[in-house]
Structures are given as structure tokens and as C-alpha cells.
Scaffold this motif. Sequence first.
Motif, short mmCIF file in Angstrom:
data_model
loop_
_atom_site.label_atom_id
_atom_site.label_comp_id
_atom_site.label_asym_id
_atom_site.label_seq_id
_atom_site.Cartn_x
_atom_site.Cartn_y
_atom_site.Cartn_z
N GLN A 427 0.86 -1.32 0.03
CA GLN A 427 -0.01 0.04 0.07
C GLN A 427 0.92 1.21 -0.04
OE1 GLN A 427 -3.51 -0.21 -0.27
NE2 GLN A 427 -3.21 1.92 -0.86
N ALA A 428 2.19 1.13 0.74
CA ALA A 428 2.92 2.50 0.94
C ALA A 428 3.46 2.53 -0.59
CB ALA A 428 4.24 2.07 1.69
N ILE A 429 3.75 1.48 -1.25
CA ILE A 429 4.29 1.79 -2.65
C ILE A 429 3.36 2.21 -3.75
CG2 ILE A 429 5.05 0.65 -4.74
CD1 ILE A 429 6.61 -1.36 -2.78
N VAL A 430 2.31 1.84 -3.63
CA VAL A 430 0.93 2.34 -4.36
C VAL A 430 0.82 3.82 -4.12
CG1 VAL A 430 -1.52 2.11 -4.77
CG2 VAL A 430 -0.25 -0.11 -4.77
N ASP A 431 0.60 4.14 -2.89
CA ASP A 431 0.31 5.50 -2.42
C ASP A 431 1.48 6.60 -3.23
OD1 ASP A 431 -1.94 4.66 -1.23
OD2 ASP A 431 -1.19 4.59 0.77
N ILE A 436 3.53 10.72 -7.77
CA ILE A 436 4.61 11.06 -8.83
C ILE A 436 3.68 11.64 -9.93
CG2 ILE A 436 6.28 10.13 -10.39
CD1 ILE A 436 6.64 7.89 -8.48
N GLU A 437 4.25 12.88 -10.32
CA GLU A 437 3.53 13.77 -11.26
C GLU A 437 4.59 14.30 -12.35
OE1 GLU A 437 1.12 17.02 -9.64
OE2 GLU A 437 -0.12 15.69 -8.47
N VAL A 438 4.12 13.83 -13.59
CA VAL A 438 5.00 14.15 -14.79
C VAL A 438 4.15 14.62 -15.84
CG1 VAL A 438 6.73 13.38 -16.41
CG2 VAL A 438 6.81 12.55 -14.01
N ASP A 439 4.37 15.75 -16.28
CA ASP A 439 3.33 16.21 -17.40
C ASP A 439 3.32 15.30 -18.56
OD1 ASP A 439 2.83 18.36 -15.95
OD2 ASP A 439 4.30 19.86 -17.08
N THR A 443 0.28 7.14 -14.63
CA THR A 443 0.35 5.71 -14.31
C THR A 443 -0.71 5.42 -13.77
OG1 THR A 443 1.17 6.52 -12.02
CG2 THR A 443 2.96 6.10 -13.59
N LYS A 444 -1.06 3.81 -13.95
CA LYS A 444 -2.32 3.41 -13.25
C LYS A 444 -1.90 2.04 -12.69
CE LYS A 444 -6.79 1.61 -14.77
NZ LYS A 444 -7.81 1.48 -15.86
N VAL A 445 -1.95 1.67 -11.36
CA VAL A 445 -1.92 0.39 -10.67
C VAL A 445 -3.12 -0.42 -10.96
CG1 VAL A 445 -1.46 -0.73 -8.71
CG2 VAL A 445 -0.48 1.61 -9.20
N ILE A 446 -2.88 -1.46 -11.88
CA ILE A 446 -4.41 -2.36 -12.27
C ILE A 446 -4.46 -3.46 -11.22
CG2 ILE A 446 -3.96 -1.45 -14.68
CD1 ILE A 446 -2.87 -4.35 -15.34
N HIS A 447 -3.27 -3.82 -10.64
CA HIS A 447 -3.35 -4.99 -9.59
C HIS A 447 -2.35 -4.64 -8.65
CE1 HIS A 447 -3.97 -8.69 -7.55
NE2 HIS A 447 -2.89 -9.24 -8.06
N LYS A 498 14.48 3.40 -4.59
CA LYS A 498 15.20 3.11 -5.68
C LYS A 498 13.81 2.86 -6.93
CE LYS A 498 18.04 1.97 -8.98
NZ LYS A 498 18.67 3.05 -9.74
N LEU A 499 13.01 2.03 -6.38
CA LEU A 499 11.64 1.70 -7.05
C LEU A 499 10.98 3.03 -7.65
CD1 LEU A 499 9.02 -1.09 -6.57
CD2 LEU A 499 8.28 1.40 -7.07
N LEU A 500 10.82 3.90 -6.96
CA LEU A 500 9.95 5.01 -7.08
C LEU A 500 10.94 5.79 -8.03
CD1 LEU A 500 8.45 5.82 -3.45
CD2 LEU A 500 7.44 4.89 -5.50
N GLU A 501 12.22 5.98 -7.77
CA GLU A 501 13.02 6.80 -8.57
C GLU A 501 13.22 6.16 -10.07
OE1 GLU A 501 17.51 6.35 -8.28
OE2 GLU A 501 17.57 8.37 -7.44
N ASP A 502 13.30 5.00 -10.25
CA ASP A 502 13.08 4.45 -11.34
C ASP A 502 12.04 4.75 -12.26
OD1 ASP A 502 15.71 3.32 -11.10
OD2 ASP A 502 15.13 0.94 -11.44
#
Length: 612
Positions: A427-431, A436-439, A443-447, A498-502
Motif C-alpha cells: 500500500q505504501a508503494i501504491v500511495d 508522482i506527477e510528470v506532465d 500511471t495506473k496500478v491495475i493490480h 530506488k523503485l520510485l526513482e526508477d
Amino acid sequence: MGKKIKSKNKSQGFTNRSHFSNPKANKAHVEAGKYIYHGRVTVEELAEALQIPANEILKQLFMKGKIFNINSTLDDEIIGEVCLDNGFDFDKQEIVEPEDFEHIQVEDNPEDLIERAPVVTIMGHVDHGKTTLIDAIRNSNIAASEAGAITQEIGAYQKTIKGKKITFLDTPGHEAFSSMRQRGAKVTDIVVLVVAADDGVMPQTKEAIDHAKAANVPIIVAINKIDKPGANPDKVKSELSSYGLVSEEWGGDTIMKEISAKKKIGIDDLLENILLVAELKELKANPNRPASGTVIEATMDKKVGAKATLLVQNGTLHVGDYLVVGNYYCKVRRMTNEFNKTVNSALPSTPVSVTGLDGVPFAGDQFYCFPNEKQAREVALIRQQKAANKAKEESGVTITNIYDKIASGELEVINLIIKADTEGTMQAIVDSIEKIEVDGVKTKVIHAASGDINEGDVILASASSAIILAFNVKSNQLVISKAKELNVEIRSYDIIYKLLEDIEQAMKGKLKPVYIDVTYGHAEVKMLFKASKIGIIAGSNVKDGFIKRGSNVKITRNNQLIFEGKLTSLKREKDDVNEVKEGYDCGIVIDGYKDVQIGDIIESWGKEEKKD
């Protein structure tokens, strides 16, 4: 966008298409100073049509910083650039060839359309009563006159209620459902989600919801086992609301019916509501067209050979029809219904089992009826060749090519699947990803779920062009093989930032791939040939791995490295091939090297993107 064809009778379709009568009619060509083309175009094909040497086009592109080879497929922008640079106008025509029948869009006359039965798939967590519900519906469908008839013969069946039919697909859960969707099949009109009243929402329940939502299919919830002690339908409704399924009773738009499949309570009410949803969808089809539809399941039968369960989605299928099913040809020799009774025709939304195929197609493959045997055979052969070429070239969505695919218009939203070691971490990763906002990029977490990666995750990722992000979880060899087969990328992490940065860097197009040297295989030179046009051909035998055309090579003699260069030509017998595997002989040409000797070892290698 496919070419629209108005349909008035069964004989229409590809009967009069010039593709068969005049194969050159649709070939890319120059007319009045304009390059007219459709579909895929390689550098070689463009050069031939423009009557410009391929090397000249490659040089022009190279001067712009664009590196291609003669076999590279060009996108529309590059084709336009080359044409304009050389004084040509250009025009891309949207033509659907017979072998691409999945993409044809038929515009039926409204008066030809009739109401068709809705196609329903039942999904849910194991032990929540999915099979019992299927049996309850199926048994009530066997009339007294058919009581001795029988057993279900195919993976689909029909139920008639109040004079109207409902077609049910008896598929083994959401993985099969998504596997069919991954192959482009849009079969299901409605999903019935079974949730046990005494157990509530479980992991597979959530997976089923995600699969149905990803396919954009309406969901009807069957709250089962209401007769059991501890049953709490309101608790189930409350849990489902957190996943976006809010009961009509609670002000939402999801139909939820309380049933007992075991005691057959509420079954008819559930079926009536399926018909209600179907009525709102206004499902119609034209029975007076060449039959088309989807493969539900297929197998090789020892007695009758390849056979398949087909769902007719439009038109009417007849015994004796000539079909292309997936990549195979079929003359329908025998057709049976769910009770194994022979039928001569099948209307839209009717499932039937057919024999007569020359190969076993995949579930989710589509079929189309052709006017004669010659056309069907030719189209099947073309599709087989295209499938082989596509398998070699196709690449899925990866975290390093996201930006390029978005920039080229191939991708609008980055679909992600998150698997983590705990619910809290997941849940922390999904949140964090949602923040993350990029013009211009979404992104869409489908599962998202806790636990190791499974085959269902890979199939859903393939069907949705998604990337799997794994945090402190594993994937077994079966899952890894499936991911490779379906071109699905699995990225593993043990540090959240590192996941979020990538992800953020990929969205911005700043994440650079890491390449490593990979040895493909080795071949030993057995004999030498001289060819006036291409130089020395090294007749070789592949000792291990495979030899790849266009790869880098290292030549060793007596264990000493004597040359490094490029493999420019690779032949198997007289044919140009992309690769030759261990144990086979081949002809190898090395760019600019004439001193090859018998006994030399040629190593084929290249740079491949490193996968985490």
C-alpha cells in the motif's frame, strides 16, 4: 483503423478482394510523384519503390543521427522524412488485408441486426461456490427429454430463461479470462463475481475484480452461501465497496444478489438480472454474414484430431464452411453443441465444438469464414509466416522503453502491477506511485497484492501491457519462463526509494538502460566458399547456443583471438535466416574479413539490456 465494409448477405466478406485476384494491387508504389503505402515498410521496400539505393537512404538517416539497417521497419514519420527529402509526397492508406481479419470493421445495416444472447463468465475465489453455481445453472438447463443426454462436452453452455438465452463460458477463473484478452479476444459481455457470504473478499476475489475492470466488463456480484451459519452479506457489500463495487441498495450501480448455489436459492433472480444488464447493453449481431468469433478452448483429440470450441460472435457458422482459426485452416466437417449433439448451423452467441482443423489454435484466437478453400489455406499460411516473424521482433513494455512508446503514441498510460512482501509495504508503494506527477504521463496500478509473483500476474501484465514491480518477493522458474514468453518485464527491488526513482526517471525518459555483453554461441568453420558478390562464405557447424545474424563476432584460431567484427550474412542451405541453432550447419559472412580458415571458431555475441 480498419476499413468498414457494409454487409448484406452471407456471401460478402473477402470474396472479391483484390488481395487474392491481383497480389500486386495493394503493393506500396509511387504514383504521380506520391509514395502510396500501407502497413509495415522496411528500408529495403521503401528504397525499391522510390528507386533509390537502400544505402543512400541509410546514409541520409545516419546523417540525422538515426541508425537503421536494410531490414529495419520504419514508422510513418521516418517514411515521410525520407520521401520529402527525396522529392516525393506520401500517403498512407488504411487497408485491412484478409490475413488481418481481426481488424476489419463491418458496418451492418440496422435492419439486419437481431438480439443476441449475452456472454457471461463466472469468476471468484476458490471454494466460494463458483463451480457449484455453474452446476446449479447447468443442471437446471437440462430438460427432462435430455436427461439421458448428458454430460457437458464443451467449455461453454447456454441457459434459457423467459424465452431468452444466456451463454456461459465455463473457464477456469480469471487467468484464462485474461489470457484470452491478452490475445485480443473481446468475448465476455458480463462477469458474475461469486463471493462467499461467510468468508468475504479474498485475494482471488480482488484479482478477479482487477481482471474484469481491466477488460472494462460490467460486474454482477453473486453473494453465495447465504444459508450457512455465519453468513453476513452486508459485510461482503462493505468490503466490496472499498474496491469500487457499491451495491445498488447503498446508492451505487453494482447489482448484488444473495444466493445459495447449493440449495438453488436466488438463481433465477440472478439470471433475470443478467438479462436486464444485457438488455441495457443492447447486444445485437447480424446472422446474415460470414461467421466470425473466438476460440474458447482447443485440444488435440486422438480420435478426431485437432478440435476447438468456437463462440460464434457474428454471422452464422455452417457445416462445410471454410475457416481460418488463429493461424490454421479448417473445413468444418462436424459441429456439435454442449450435449454432443450434431448441429448444422450456429447463430451469434452460440458455442459449438468443431473438427477438421490442421493444427491446434490458442484460446482467444479469432476465426473468420472465407468463401472457398483456396483463400482460407492461403490466408492461414500468410498468418503463420507473420506470427513467426512477429515472435522474433516483438518486444513488450519495459521500464526503459516507456518514454519512447509514449512519445511515439504507442502508449498513453503506464500500467503497473505491484507485488510486495507485506500488505503495508504494498500500500505504501501504491500511495507513493500515485503521488508522482510528470506532465503528459500517467500511471495506473491495475493490480496490487502481497505475496510472490504468480502466472496470473504475468498473464494480466501481458494482457494490459503492464510492468510488474516486485518488492522483496520472488518468482519461480515457471513464472520467469512465462514472462519471457509473453515479453513481460519483472523489475525486482529491495529499496522503495530506488523503485520510485526508477519509475519517475522512466516517465521523464531519463532512465538509461544498462547493457552487458552476452555470448549467443560458437560455430566451427568446416569449409570455405568464394562468392563474387559477397566474398568468403564460411561453411560452419554450430557447436553450442546459436549464431545470430547482425551480431558481433570474435574469431579465434588455436585459442588465440585474431579478429573482431560483424556478422553480415547468415544462411541455412540457400535461405537467409536470422539465427541458426546448435547442431545445424550454416553459411557465415564476416564483414570486411577474408582470412577465415578451416578450424576457426566464430563466437556470436551482442549487447543485451540488463534486467534487474
